[in-house]
Design a protein around this motif. Structure first.
Motif, PDB file in Angstrom:
ATOM      1  N   LEU A 107      34.710 -21.732  -3.859  1.00  0.00           N
ATOM      2  CA  LEU A 107      35.467 -22.535  -3.067  1.00  0.00           C
ATOM      3  C   LEU A 107      35.211 -22.469  -1.835  1.00  0.00           C
ATOM      4  O   LEU A 107      35.097 -23.662  -1.055  1.00  0.00           O
ATOM      5  N   THR A 108      34.831 -21.305  -1.185  1.00  0.00           N
ATOM      6  CA  THR A 108      34.690 -21.255   0.106  1.00  0.00           C
ATOM      7  C   THR A 108      33.184 -22.051   0.499  1.00  0.00           C
ATOM      8  O   THR A 108      33.044 -22.784   1.548  1.00  0.00           O
ATOM      9  N   VAL A 109      32.302 -21.893  -0.496  1.00  0.00           N
ATOM     10  CA  VAL A 109      31.226 -22.530  -0.477  1.00  0.00           C
ATOM     11  C   VAL A 109      31.206 -24.182  -0.638  1.00  0.00           C
ATOM     12  O   VAL A 109      30.690 -24.912   0.127  1.00  0.00           O
ATOM     13  N   VAL A 110      31.938 -24.388  -1.547  1.00  0.00           N
ATOM     14  CA  VAL A 110      32.290 -25.976  -1.902  1.00  0.00           C
ATOM     15  C   VAL A 110      32.835 -26.453  -0.450  1.00  0.00           C
ATOM     16  O   VAL A 110      32.620 -27.706   0.065  1.00  0.00           O
ATOM     17  N   GLY A 111      33.849 -25.743   0.231  1.00  0.00           N
ATOM     18  CA  GLY A 111      34.541 -26.306   1.431  1.00  0.00           C
ATOM     19  C   GLY A 111      33.236 -26.548   2.493  1.00  0.00           C
ATOM     20  O   GLY A 111      33.392 -27.623   3.264  1.00  0.00           O
ATOM     21  N   GLY A 112      32.325 -25.523   2.783  1.00  0.00           N
ATOM     22  CA  GLY A 112      31.228 -25.946   3.444  1.00  0.00           C
ATOM     23  C   GLY A 112      30.262 -26.796   3.058  1.00  0.00           C
ATOM     24  O   GLY A 112      29.654 -27.636   4.037  1.00  0.00           O
ATOM     25  N   LEU A 113      29.885 -27.124   1.555  1.00  0.00           N
ATOM     26  CA  LEU A 113      29.033 -27.935   1.274  1.00  0.00           C
ATOM     27  C   LEU A 113      29.514 -29.435   1.790  1.00  0.00           C
ATOM     28  O   LEU A 113      28.772 -30.200   1.964  1.00  0.00           O
ATOM     29  N   ILE A 114      31.059 -29.588   1.530  1.00  0.00           N
ATOM     30  CA  ILE A 114      31.659 -31.079   1.687  1.00  0.00           C
ATOM     31  C   ILE A 114      30.959 -31.301   3.233  1.00  0.00           C
ATOM     32  O   ILE A 114      30.679 -32.555   3.535  1.00  0.00           O
ATOM     33  N   ALA A 115      31.341 -30.353   4.345  1.00  0.00           N
ATOM     34  CA  ALA A 115      31.047 -30.682   5.474  1.00  0.00           C
ATOM     35  C   ALA A 115      29.444 -30.685   6.043  1.00  0.00           C
ATOM     36  O   ALA A 115      29.014 -31.660   6.839  1.00  0.00           O
TER      37      ALA A 115
END
Lengths: 272, 258
Positions: free
Chosen positions: A193-201
């Motif tokens: 989920l850390t990565v998903v948060g970053g991927l969205i941006a």
């Protein structure tokens, strides 16, 4: 009571043989065969590992669960994908908790995507194609051939090497991580989920391209207003809106339709 | 001319697949220059134009989902026009670029219209129907072939002039709008992923990941390492809390299995 995330048949699958792994590497060439903006490489990913999954899950219900999980959003660098394939197949073979498998998959795809772009598109390709093009411009027919040879020796070396390496790493890592699958699943979700948060941006490109002019003063809506409130605000807001629609039971198809209309409207009105 | 156009179309179809499937990079203009040169009987000119086009496309690579002008159509049409019309390499580039840009707009449309099929694929997955999944991927390959072959054939067979007029008649806002929609579309994929993975206790790390990317513009690898650090901290905190019982999950698992 069995959890929803645990495979019914917990017997460990027979290990995949080198020949089977090599076959899967060839299939990984089709990773982007069904590329689309909603799931990106998901169906190609499933295609690539499918014979492996069928070998592992003799229980039909488990195979269905596993295939469903592996149809979820997936995107990584096509040359490095074999590493993730190896790791995930080792975990599936070990009948790990499905949430853990998903977490590891999501956590590895993003970073490998970035590394692959830097290694192959920004380093290997410019070097090899530069040599090829300089020969070709002199009218030398060896140009294209030299380029293809250099590029593909490394390309296929990476694909085959990482498959074996990923599978071995996966099997070993699992042995070490035996204690507390719940905790590992939780850890994998945290990284994921850390990565998903970053991927969205990073991945969602949503910008307003409109300058509001009032007399002498100009106001760029994106850089002067939205970015001041929060950078990547629109990508986050739009993703959360889609998330909310999904929770309300809207189908992803509707959301794709809405997104196309948003893009066309934005372009027609000249504000995006 | 029909035979040559068909052969070039066949090549465009094959390398149209290679751009996404296979990635042996036979789709680069430097290779196309040689092949189209062979088809049209002028290898040297083909190589020179191919090499020139290559230098232009060298910096244009598909990074993080952003799509550059289409290298397949740019390479085939550019080389073919250059040889047929006897243009110098620079002029051939000028002819090829509008096509390459327009085709990339169409590819955006293709990638959007392929999304509904993913729900068909979901059904196949649920039924553990491996042939269905394979069929969808083979369909994708077929579409890539036909799409590129047809687009390369038409302008080469019917001539550069008519083709350019046609390309310029498509309103710009439609192509632009499709590419904007293509840029936003991953949001739907991420939303689907969030729907499955998100739990209240994970909101914290989701925010951390977003802030690191949006404000600090950190690369994804750095973000995942920070995520890993948080995960490790959380893992050992929880394991220590469990104390001597930390061996028990294994035991539980076995009884669960029975």
């Amino acid at each position: 009571m069995a959890s929803n995330y645990v495979y019914e048949d917990q017997t460990k699958a027979e290990e995949l043989q080198p020949k089977q792994l090599r076959h899967l590497v060839w299939r990984s060439l089709l990773l982007q065969a069904s590329f689309n903006y909603e799931r990106m490489q998901a169906a190609g990913w499933l295609y690539s590992i499918l014979p492996g999954l069928r070998h592992i899950h003799k229980n039909k219900k488990d195979l269905s669960k596993s295939m469903k999980d592996n149809m979820e959003f997936f995107n990584t660098h096509p040359f490095l994908v074999t590493f993730i394939m190896g790791v995930i197949l080792a975990m599936e073979g070990n009948k790990e908790d499905r949430e853990t498998i998903r977490g590891i998959k999501v956590a590895t795809m993003g970073p490998l995507g970035g590394i692959g772009d830097a290694l192959f598109y920004l380093t290997l390709l410019p070097i090899t194609v530069g040599i090829g093009a300089s020969l070709a411009i002199d009218g030398n027919f060896l140009g294209p051939i030299v380029f293809l040879l250099m590029f593909n020796i490394i390309h296929f070396g990476v694909r085959f090497g990482l498959m074996t390496y990923g599978y071995k790493t996966g099997v070993k890592a699992i042995e070490k991580l035996k204690a507390g699958t719940k905790l590992i699943s939780r850890a994998a979700s945290i990284v994921g989920l850390t990565v998903v948060g970053g991927l969205i941006a990073t991945y969602v490109a949503f910008q307003i391209d409109y300058v509001w002019v009032q007399g002498e003063s100009e106001l760029n809506i994106q850089t002067d207003v939205l970015d001041q409130i929060m950078p990547a605000m629109l990508p986050l807001a739009y993703t959360l809106l889609m998330f909310w629609f999904l929770k309300k039971g809207r189908s992803p198809l509707t959301l794709i339709g809405i997104t196309v209309i948003v893009g066309l409207l934005g372009s027609y009105l000249g504000i995006m | 001319m029909l035979m040559e156009s068909l052969l070039i179309a066949l090549w465009a179809g094959i390398i149209g697949i290679d751009l996404y499937v296979g990635l042996t990079h036979i789709h680069r203009p430097v290779v196309t220059g040689l092949v189209v040169g062979l088809i049209l009987g002028d290898v040297t000119t083909g190589l020179i134009i191919g090499g020139t086009l290559e230098l232009i496309w060298m910096g244009m690579v598909p990074l993080a989902g952003a799509q550059p002008p289409n290298v397949v159509i740019g390479g085939t049409i550019g080389t073919a026009f250059g040889i047929i019309l006897g243009e110098d390499p620079q002029a051939a580039v000028g002819l090829a670029i509008p096509f390459a840009v327009a085709v990339q707009g169409l590819i955006t449309l293709l990638f959007t219209s392929f999304a509904p099929l993913m729900h068909k694929a979901d059904k196949f997955a649920l039924d553990a129907n491996h042939r269905g999944i394979e069929g969808i991927n083979y369909l994708g390959v077929t579409i890539l072939f036909v799409f590129n072959a047809v687009i390369a054939f038409l302008p080469i067979y019917f001539g550069a002039q008519q083709a350019t007029v046609l390309v310029e008649s498509v309103p710009e806002w439609i192509i632009g709008g499709l590419s904007i929609a293509g840029g936003i579309m991953p949001a739907v994929g991420f939303a689907l992923l969030l729907r499955i993975m998100m739990k209240t206790e994970y909101i914290m790390v989701f925010i951390v990941g977003f802030v690191l990317a949006a404000y600090l513009e950190m690369p994804i690898l750095a973000i995942s390492l920070i995520g890993l650090a948080i995960a490790l901290y959380d893992f050992y905190q929880n394991r220590d809390k469990q104390g001597p019982d930390n061996q028990s999950p294994q035991g539980e698992e076995i009884t669960d299995g029975i």
